[in-house]
Scaffold this motif. Structure first.
Motif, short mmCIF file in Angstrom:
data_model
loop_
_atom_site.label_atom_id
_atom_site.label_comp_id
_atom_site.label_asym_id
_atom_site.label_seq_id
_atom_site.Cartn_x
_atom_site.Cartn_y
_atom_site.Cartn_z
N ARG A 116 37.83 -1.78 59.43
CA ARG A 116 37.55 -2.52 58.20
C ARG A 116 36.35 -1.94 57.48
N LEU A 136 38.45 0.66 54.95
CA LEU A 136 38.64 -0.19 53.78
C LEU A 136 37.36 -0.32 52.96
N GLY A 137 36.25 0.14 53.47
CA GLY A 137 34.98 0.10 52.75
C GLY A 137 34.21 1.39 52.97
N ALA A 181 30.20 -7.05 43.33
CA ALA A 181 31.55 -6.67 43.76
C ALA A 181 31.49 -5.66 44.91
N SER A 182 30.54 -4.75 44.86
CA SER A 182 30.37 -3.78 45.95
C SER A 182 30.03 -4.49 47.25
N GLN A 195 30.78 -7.68 47.96
CA GLN A 195 31.91 -8.52 48.36
C GLN A 195 33.02 -7.70 49.02
N TYR A 196 33.31 -6.52 48.49
CA TYR A 196 34.41 -5.70 49.01
C TYR A 196 33.93 -4.61 49.97
N LEU A 219 32.43 -1.97 49.32
CA LEU A 219 32.91 -0.72 48.74
C LEU A 219 32.14 -0.40 47.48
N PRO A 222 32.84 1.61 44.43
CA PRO A 222 34.04 2.26 43.88
C PRO A 222 33.78 3.66 43.32
N ARG A 270 41.56 1.00 46.54
CA ARG A 270 40.67 -0.16 46.50
C ARG A 270 39.58 0.03 45.45
N VAL A 310 38.72 -2.61 42.50
CA VAL A 310 37.38 -3.19 42.29
C VAL A 310 36.90 -2.91 40.87
N THR A 349 38.57 -5.25 38.46
CA THR A 349 37.99 -6.59 38.59
C THR A 349 36.64 -6.67 37.90
#
Length: 362
Positions: free
Chosen positions: A239, A243-244, A297-298, A300-301, A303, A305, A335, A339, A342
């Motif tokens: 994860r 995913l990040g 957002a970085s 939260q996810y 990540l 982007p 992803r 992001v 969003t």
């Protein structure tokens, strides 16, 4: 940006790697063994389990090297064995060379058993010879010369390709087994790991009472540690890295700065409205809104982007490495676009709200 060592050959898989593949060094950054070690050390706080597994694998390599040199020395003394029908040692070494590092599956167990059996047989032969030699002083002197450190543990420069001397002595294997026991397994040891008491008792009895040092001694503990890492640590590692692309300290910094930027954006927006500033002037609130929403957002996810799109992943705070695993790179790019979309939607909504709302001077 510092790049950790990574494999030169990348396997083009269409799925996430398994723990077996990571430990076998079949993967590339950011899901390689180096990244997993950093994750176990900094985030999971259980790097001793991984170090134990690696030390046991190193012990197996040491035993393999010893058995290979033992076979070579026997063939040098009795060349006719090379032509005989029985080539058990050769088969053992060939099968071992084809075996990857990983859990003790059927192939691995067969190889471990063969190498362990060869070591136990060699130990029994030495013990038997030592017992018989006590009846003769001349034989004792010969054994003393053979067992001297100068002959048993030559330096690498003294060993030639045609020599029967060993670069790995049996005492090295014994010391390796005892080091693993006293470092990781015994209660109160320097880097104690938690394993079932039954497994610990079996290993302790085999090493201390039976004087065993073959790889099979650690099979049960190695399997237990592998399963524990696969169950408790590896899903979080995937994860975090597949995913990040940011680490927890960086996520916390982004959260703090993002909240400050968002607070500044709201404060500025209300001030400009109540001062009845023009819409052109109020367009400047887009900047703090964008920064704040992007950083939140970085967080939260997990990540960043922009860094994902250019192909980088963070393995320690503010140290980045290039993403070399193709499937992981595709996941991060998908992803990253999600992001960014969003962030753009939320940023546009907030900016339009505070730009186009009618102003009123208080």
């Amino acid at each position: 940006m510092a790049n950790p060592p990574s494999p030169t050959v990348v396997h083009h898989r269409t799925r996430l790697p398994t723990l077996f593949e990571v430990l076998s060094r079949r993967t590339a950054a950011p899901v390689d063994l180096f990244s997993f070690y950093i994750y176990m050390r900094d985030q999971q706080r259980s790097v001793d389990y991984l170090d134990f597994w690696l030390d046991v694998s190193q012990h197996m390599s040491l035993c393999r090297h010893y058995v290979r040199e033992l076979r070579q020395s026997v063939l040098l003394d009795t060349p006719e064995l090379e032509k005989s029908a029985s080539k058990r040692s050769s088969a053992v070494l060939e099968s071992f060379d084809a075996t990857e590092a990983g859990p003790s599956n059927s192939k691995q167990r067969a190889t471990d058993h063969e190498v362990s059996q060869a070591l136990r047989d060699e130990h029994d032969v030495r013990h038997h010879s030592h017992s018989n030699s006590q009846s003769s002083s001349r034989t004792r002197q010969t054994e003393s010369a053979v067992d001297s450190p100068m002959l048993a543990e030559p330096s690498p420069g003294q060993v030639s390709s045609g020599s029967g001397q060993h670069t790995v002595a049996r005492t090295d294997i014994r010391a390796s087994a005892e080091k693993i026991l006293y470092t990781y397994l015994l209660p109160g040891s320097e880097r104690e790991i938690i394993i079932p008491q039954g497994i610990l008792n079996t290993i302790q009895h085999a090493i201390e009472e039976e004087t065993r040092d073959d790889p099979e001694v650690f099979d049960a503990a190695k399997d237990y540690v592998f399963q524990a890492m696969e169950r408790d640590a590896f899903p979080g590692f995937l994860r975090s890295k597949a995913l990040g692309n940011v680490v927890p300290p960086s996520m916390m910094a982004r959260l703090v700065v993002g909240l400050l930027a968002l607070f500044g954006a709201f404060w500025t927006s209300f001030i400009l409205i109540f001062l009845d500033k023009s819409r052109r002037t109020r367009c400047w609130v887009i900047l703090p809104f964008t920064i704040g929403i992007y950083l939140l957002a970085s967080h939260q996810y997990m990540l960043d982007p922009i860094m994902a799109l250019v192909g980088y992943s963070e393995y320690t705070f503010f140290n980045w490495t290039r993403v070399r695993e193709p499937f992981v790179r595709k996941l991060l790019i998908k992803r990253a676009w999600m992001v960014l979309v969003t962030v753009a939607i939320i940023d546009a909504a907030l900016s339009c709200l505070f730009i186009f709302v009618p102003g009123k001077r208080l």
